[in-house]
Structure formats: C-alpha cells, structure tokens
Design an enzyme around this catalytic site. Structure first.
Site, short mmCIF file in Angstrom:
data_model
loop_
_atom_site.label_atom_id
_atom_site.label_comp_id
_atom_site.label_asym_id
_atom_site.label_seq_id
_atom_site.Cartn_x
_atom_site.Cartn_y
_atom_site.Cartn_z
N ASP A 31 0.85 -1.20 0.00
CA ASP A 31 0.00 0.00 0.00
C ASP A 31 0.89 1.25 0.00
O ASP A 31 1.90 1.31 0.71
CB ASP A 31 -0.92 0.00 1.23
CG ASP A 31 -2.08 0.97 1.07
OD1 ASP A 31 -3.24 0.51 0.98
OD2 ASP A 31 -1.84 2.20 1.03
N ASN A 88 -12.72 -2.99 2.68
CA ASN A 88 -13.60 -1.83 2.83
C ASN A 88 -14.62 -1.87 1.69
O ASN A 88 -14.24 -1.79 0.52
CB ASN A 88 -12.79 -0.53 2.78
CG ASN A 88 -11.82 -0.42 3.95
OD1 ASN A 88 -12.15 -0.82 5.06
ND2 ASN A 88 -10.64 0.11 3.71
N VAL A 97 -10.87 3.03 -3.56
CA VAL A 97 -10.56 2.54 -4.91
C VAL A 97 -11.61 1.49 -5.29
O VAL A 97 -11.66 0.42 -4.68
CB VAL A 97 -9.14 1.93 -4.99
CG1 VAL A 97 -8.88 1.38 -6.40
CG2 VAL A 97 -8.07 2.96 -4.62
N HIS A 101 -10.31 -5.25 -3.24
CA HIS A 101 -8.97 -5.68 -2.80
C HIS A 101 -9.03 -6.05 -1.33
O HIS A 101 -9.87 -5.57 -0.58
CB HIS A 101 -7.94 -4.57 -3.04
CG HIS A 101 -8.39 -3.24 -2.54
ND1 HIS A 101 -9.26 -2.44 -3.26
CD2 HIS A 101 -8.13 -2.58 -1.39
CE1 HIS A 101 -9.51 -1.35 -2.57
NE2 HIS A 101 -8.85 -1.41 -1.43
N ILE A 102 -8.10 -6.89 -0.95
CA ILE A 102 -7.97 -7.30 0.45
C ILE A 102 -6.75 -6.63 1.03
O ILE A 102 -5.64 -6.76 0.49
CB ILE A 102 -7.82 -8.84 0.55
CG1 ILE A 102 -9.05 -9.55 -0.04
CG2 ILE A 102 -7.59 -9.26 2.00
CD1 ILE A 102 -8.93 -11.08 -0.05
N HIS A 103 -6.95 -5.88 2.11
CA HIS A 103 -5.81 -5.32 2.84
C HIS A 103 -5.26 -6.42 3.76
O HIS A 103 -6.03 -7.06 4.49
CB HIS A 103 -6.23 -4.16 3.73
CG HIS A 103 -6.77 -2.96 3.01
ND1 HIS A 103 -6.02 -1.82 2.78
CD2 HIS A 103 -7.98 -2.71 2.47
CE1 HIS A 103 -6.76 -0.93 2.14
NE2 HIS A 103 -7.95 -1.44 1.94
P1 AMP Z 1 -9.60 1.29 0.09
O1 AMP Z 1 -9.60 2.65 0.75
O2 AMP Z 1 -10.01 0.17 0.96
O3 AMP Z 1 -10.37 1.36 -1.22
O4 AMP Z 1 -8.08 0.99 -0.26
C1 AMP Z 1 -7.39 1.61 -1.30
C2 AMP Z 1 -5.96 1.61 -0.89
O5 AMP Z 1 -5.17 1.83 -2.05
C3 AMP Z 1 -5.57 2.72 0.09
O6 AMP Z 1 -5.09 2.12 1.30
C4 AMP Z 1 -4.51 3.52 -0.63
O7 AMP Z 1 -3.48 3.96 0.22
C5 AMP Z 1 -4.01 2.51 -1.66
N1 AMP Z 1 -3.43 3.09 -2.86
C6 AMP Z 1 -3.89 4.12 -3.59
N2 AMP Z 1 -3.08 4.34 -4.66
C7 AMP Z 1 -2.11 3.40 -4.60
C8 AMP Z 1 -0.96 3.09 -5.41
N3 AMP Z 1 -0.67 3.78 -6.52
N4 AMP Z 1 -0.16 2.07 -5.02
C9 AMP Z 1 -0.44 1.35 -3.90
N5 AMP Z 1 -1.50 1.60 -3.11
C10 AMP Z 1 -2.33 2.61 -3.44
#
Ligand code: AMP
Length: 115
Positions: A31, A88, A97, A101-103
C-alpha cells in the site's frame, strides 16, 4: 469499454509499483500509504468493483483463491505472529478505490474494535 481501474493500470505496468506476488487470478503490492509496518493489497486481476458486487458462481473461485493466498503472502512477508485482513466495502466503510482488494496488515499489535 470501461476505463481501466487504478489497480488494472498497476497490473498492466502503466503505473509503477512493485508487484510482490502474482498468479493467474490475483496480484499483490505494498500500500502506498501504509497503516502498519506491513500493509499489502491483494487484488483480483478481474476488476470486481467491490465485494458486494461479486457474483456467484462466476467470482467464487477468485474470492476463494484470494483467501487461500492471503496466508501464503503473509508468510512470504514474514508475518509469522499474525495479521489482519480488511475489505472496505462502500464509502461508509472507507472504500476509496472501486476495484475490490484485500488489505493485509501486520507487524504491530492491532486494536479492536477497529475505527
Ligand atoms: P480502500 O480505501 O479500501 O479502497 O483501499 C485503497 C488503498 O489503495 C488505500 O489504502 C490507498 O493507500 C491505496 N493506494 C492508492 N493508490 C495506490 C498506489 N498507486 N499504489 C499502492 N496503493 C495505493
């Protein structure tokens, strides 16, 4: 055709990112804004918008495969003590985003309840 998502652009090498794991269904990156010493995103190659828009039976294999892949990545990243998995789903949950995706978070003690 729909515009590529941020994560599709990363998977296709159009936005630079270190891909730390990749197979035929999903890939993982760090991330960009880590919330823990290790903060990994595991992303399906298929741009499923969010978990609540995954459909059965088409997406079941992808989701099951991703879950089985989580501990493999955690091991690869040295998260031997444990880790937390977060998805999320929707604005109210903090989704930013719209490509599911899985954190995977680890490397520090986690608190409960989450914020
Ligand atoms: P969410 O908020 O659950 O949709 O997670 C999206 C995640 O993508 C966030 O934790 C961001 O920090 C991460 N993110 C956004 N742009 C990038 C990128 N270019 N490379 C890696 N992570 C990213």
């Amino acid at each position: 055709m729909e515009e590529k998502t941020l994560f599709q652009k990363i998977a296709d090498g159009e936005i630079p990112s270190k891909i730390i794991y990749r197979d035929e269904l999903c890939f993982a990156i760090y991330d960009i804004n880590p919330q823990a010493p290790k903060h990994i995103l595991l992303v399906p190659l298929k741009p499923i918008k969010r978990l609540s828009e995954a459909t059965a039976p088409e997406d079941a294999e992808i989701l099951a495969h991703m879950m089985i892949t989580v501990p493999k990545i955690a091991r690869q990243e040295g998260l031997t003590d444990g880790f937390r998995v977060v998805i999320n789903n929707g604005l109210i949950a903090g989704e930013t985003v719209p490509h599911m995706h899985i954190h995977i978070l680890g490397g520090r003690p986690m608190h409960w309840p989450p914020g």
